[in-house]
Write a protein that holds these residues in place. Sequence first.
Motif, PDB file in Angstrom:
ATOM      1  N   VAL A 252     -11.928  68.116 -18.616  1.00  9.12           N
ATOM      2  CA  VAL A 252     -12.814  67.701 -17.527  1.00  9.12           C
ATOM      3  C   VAL A 252     -13.405  66.326 -17.832  1.00  9.12           C
ATOM      4  N   LEU A 253     -13.801  66.092 -19.074  1.00 10.97           N
ATOM      5  CA  LEU A 253     -14.327  64.781 -19.463  1.00 10.97           C
ATOM      6  C   LEU A 253     -13.276  63.689 -19.252  1.00 10.97           C
ATOM      7  N   LEU A 254     -12.037  63.989 -19.610  1.00 12.42           N
ATOM      8  CA  LEU A 254     -10.971  63.004 -19.435  1.00 12.42           C
ATOM      9  C   LEU A 254     -10.800  62.629 -17.966  1.00 12.42           C
ATOM     10  N   GLU A 255     -10.868  63.624 -17.090  1.00 10.57           N
ATOM     11  CA  GLU A 255     -10.728  63.326 -15.671  1.00 10.57           C
ATOM     12  C   GLU A 255     -11.876  62.457 -15.186  1.00 10.57           C
ATOM     13  N   ARG A 256     -13.111  62.790 -15.580  1.00  5.95           N
ATOM     14  CA  ARG A 256     -14.273  61.985 -15.179  1.00  5.95           C
ATOM     15  C   ARG A 256     -14.131  60.559 -15.712  1.00  5.95           C
ATOM     16  N   PHE A 257     -13.717  60.449 -16.976  1.00  4.78           N
ATOM     17  CA  PHE A 257     -13.534  59.147 -17.615  1.00  4.78           C
ATOM     18  C   PHE A 257     -12.492  58.319 -16.861  1.00  4.78           C
ATOM     19  N   HIS A 258     -11.361  58.937 -16.560  1.00  2.00           N
ATOM     20  CA  HIS A 258     -10.277  58.216 -15.896  1.00  2.00           C
ATOM     21  C   HIS A 258     -10.699  57.735 -14.515  1.00  2.00           C
ATOM     22  N   ARG A 259     -11.418  58.576 -13.784  1.00  2.00           N
ATOM     23  CA  ARG A 259     -11.882  58.160 -12.457  1.00  2.00           C
ATOM     24  C   ARG A 259     -12.815  56.957 -12.563  1.00  2.00           C
ATOM     25  N   GLN A 260     -13.689  56.966 -13.552  1.00  2.00           N
ATOM     26  CA  GLN A 260     -14.627  55.857 -13.706  1.00  2.00           C
ATOM     27  C   GLN A 260     -13.895  54.576 -14.102  1.00  2.00           C
ATOM     28  N   SER A 266      -8.955  46.712 -13.623  1.00  2.00           N
ATOM     29  CA  SER A 266      -7.781  46.442 -12.810  1.00  2.00           C
ATOM     30  C   SER A 266      -6.707  47.481 -13.106  1.00  2.00           C
ATOM     31  N   VAL A 267      -5.823  47.696 -12.167  1.00  2.00           N
ATOM     32  CA  VAL A 267      -4.830  48.765 -12.260  1.00  2.00           C
ATOM     33  C   VAL A 267      -4.006  48.663 -13.546  1.00  2.00           C
ATOM     34  N   ARG A 268      -3.677  47.453 -13.968  1.00  2.00           N
ATOM     35  CA  ARG A 268      -2.774  47.316 -15.115  1.00  2.00           C
ATOM     36  C   ARG A 268      -3.404  47.740 -16.435  1.00  2.00           C
ATOM     37  N   HIS A 269      -4.737  47.877 -16.474  1.00  4.28           N
ATOM     38  CA  HIS A 269      -5.402  48.252 -17.726  1.00  4.28           C
ATOM     39  C   HIS A 269      -5.832  49.712 -17.777  1.00  4.28           C
ATOM     40  N   VAL A 270      -5.830  50.385 -16.645  1.00  3.19           N
ATOM     41  CA  VAL A 270      -6.403  51.731 -16.580  1.00  3.19           C
ATOM     42  C   VAL A 270      -5.675  52.712 -17.492  1.00  3.19           C
ATOM     43  N   HIS A 271      -4.340  52.691 -17.452  1.00  5.17           N
ATOM     44  CA  HIS A 271      -3.578  53.672 -18.227  1.00  5.17           C
ATOM     45  C   HIS A 271      -3.843  53.540 -19.718  1.00  5.17           C
ATOM     46  N   GLY A 272      -4.067  52.314 -20.173  1.00  5.31           N
ATOM     47  CA  GLY A 272      -4.297  52.096 -21.601  1.00  5.31           C
ATOM     48  C   GLY A 272      -5.563  52.736 -22.100  1.00  5.31           C
ATOM     49  N   ARG A 273      -6.635  52.665 -21.315  1.00  3.22           N
ATOM     50  CA  ARG A 273      -7.899  53.265 -21.732  1.00  3.22           C
ATOM     51  C   ARG A 273      -7.785  54.782 -21.834  1.00  3.22           C
ATOM     52  N   LEU A 274      -7.124  55.396 -20.844  1.00  2.10           N
ATOM     53  CA  LEU A 274      -6.959  56.841 -20.882  1.00  2.10           C
ATOM     54  C   LEU A 274      -6.133  57.262 -22.096  1.00  2.10           C
ATOM     55  N   ASP A 300       0.965  54.652 -13.614  1.00  2.00           N
ATOM     56  CA  ASP A 300       0.281  54.706 -12.325  1.00  2.00           C
ATOM     57  C   ASP A 300      -1.003  55.530 -12.439  1.00  2.00           C
ATOM     58  N   PRO A 301      -2.177  54.956 -12.143  1.00  3.26           N
ATOM     59  CA  PRO A 301      -3.443  55.675 -12.315  1.00  3.26           C
ATOM     60  C   PRO A 301      -3.524  56.976 -11.524  1.00  3.26           C
ATOM     61  N   GLU A 302      -3.027  56.984 -10.304  1.00  3.05           N
ATOM     62  CA  GLU A 302      -3.104  58.203  -9.493  1.00  3.05           C
ATOM     63  C   GLU A 302      -2.202  59.294 -10.056  1.00  3.05           C
ATOM     64  N   ARG A 303      -1.052  58.920 -10.521  1.00  3.42           N
ATOM     65  CA  ARG A 303      -0.152  59.900 -11.124  1.00  3.42           C
ATOM     66  C   ARG A 303      -0.771  60.459 -12.412  1.00  3.42           C
ATOM     67  N   LEU A 304      -1.412  59.605 -13.187  1.00  3.25           N
ATOM     68  CA  LEU A 304      -2.097  60.068 -14.397  1.00  3.25           C
ATOM     69  C   LEU A 304      -3.195  61.067 -14.051  1.00  3.25           C
ATOM     70  N   LEU A 305      -3.906  60.809 -12.972  1.00  3.84           N
ATOM     71  CA  LEU A 305      -4.952  61.731 -12.531  1.00  3.84           C
ATOM     72  C   LEU A 305      -4.353  63.092 -12.183  1.00  3.84           C
ATOM     73  N   THR A 306      -3.210  63.073 -11.527  1.00  5.00           N
ATOM     74  CA  THR A 306      -2.520  64.317 -11.185  1.00  5.00           C
ATOM     75  C   THR A 306      -2.094  65.075 -12.443  1.00  5.00           C
ATOM     76  N   LEU A 307      -1.594  64.360 -13.429  1.00  5.61           N
ATOM     77  CA  LEU A 307      -1.161  64.999 -14.670  1.00  5.61           C
ATOM     78  C   LEU A 307      -2.350  65.629 -15.402  1.00  5.61           C
ATOM     79  N   LEU A 308      -3.486  64.973 -15.372  1.00  5.21           N
ATOM     80  CA  LEU A 308      -4.686  65.552 -15.982  1.00  5.21           C
ATOM     81  C   LEU A 308      -5.103  66.829 -15.259  1.00  5.21           C
ATOM     82  N   ALA A 309      -5.077  66.788 -13.926  1.00  2.02           N
ATOM     83  CA  ALA A 309      -5.463  67.960 -13.138  1.00  2.02           C
ATOM     84  C   ALA A 309      -4.523  69.127 -13.402  1.00  2.02           C
TER      85      ALA A 309
END
Length: 334
Positions: A252-260, A266-274, A300-309
């Motif tokens: 749950v923390l990972l999902e909250r973190f990723h959304r924030q 920027s989109v190109r950096h999001v996947h790296g932080r997660l 892809d940030p949205e796909r990563l969100l789906t994988l977390l869910a």
Amino acid sequence: MRIILAPMEGVVDYTMRELLTAVGGIDQCVTEFIRVSDRLLPPAVFRRLAPELGQQGITQAGTVVLLQLLGSDPQVVAENAARAVELGAPGIDLNFGCPAKTVNKSRGGAILLDEPELVGDIVAAVRRSVPSEIPVSAKMRLGYRDKSRALENAHAIESAGAQSLAVHARTKEEGYKPPAHWEWIARIREAVSVPVVANGEVWTPGDFERCRVISGCDDIMIGRGLVANPFLALAIKGQPLSMDDAWGAALVLLERFHRQVMENLSVRHVHGRLKQWVQMLGWHFPQARNLFVSLRTERDPERLLTLLAEAHKRHVAVYGESSLFKERFEARIA
């Protein structure tokens, strides 16, 4: 006894501080360092790295956040400390421990431990520049190449007016390689009168107890241990979660973190932080290593969100939702 979340450049940023303090057990935070060299920085720089300045210097959970500065010019560091306080910083911490080569080459961080007189001058200049009610603290390593000046640096920091001193129990050359020399923290604690905070190699409640016994310190600063296990502070304070409950809560923390992060980067950096955090969680949770495999090639940030869910849904299907999580954390991190 206090547990302090350590500053970790590029890791423990505002979002991470918000989530980890919402979980609970952390009594204080320190920001990533703000590098100052030859000028007074504009307010936007402080607010970008320390958004808590707009929240009376605390996280949403109410945890105090000290602002850390790194630099070698006493006057310039002092001017920036005064500005930080004007902007709302509840305290100033000074970095004499960063081991990064790029920082040390520009005469910042741990390299300054070869110049104890300069270390003292920086602390003294900052102490003079901010109101007496604003605490000034420092963080140091045991030295740059060796430990021969550890006590000299500690005395310089104390004599210059610091209210407390955090000691990472390794030299710059030792980096982050075990062991941490907690016995050296004890030597420093016995040599100075200001409170000393122990730091280094605390990964479990057992490590915490051993560190307290060997160092003699009541207060402990934890960095990697809390990022790898966000529930470590609670466990130390007698509120442990089972591994399964903790992993469900971590998802749950990972999902909250990723959304924030999606909102702030920027989109190109999001996947790296997660992926960075999932890898670090893998130091404590075996489940995180399997999750990283499923995330590794996705950008892809949205796909990563789906994988977390999906990972969270599978976990709940097997273990159920943690009642402890729902009781303690869910409302605070929503």
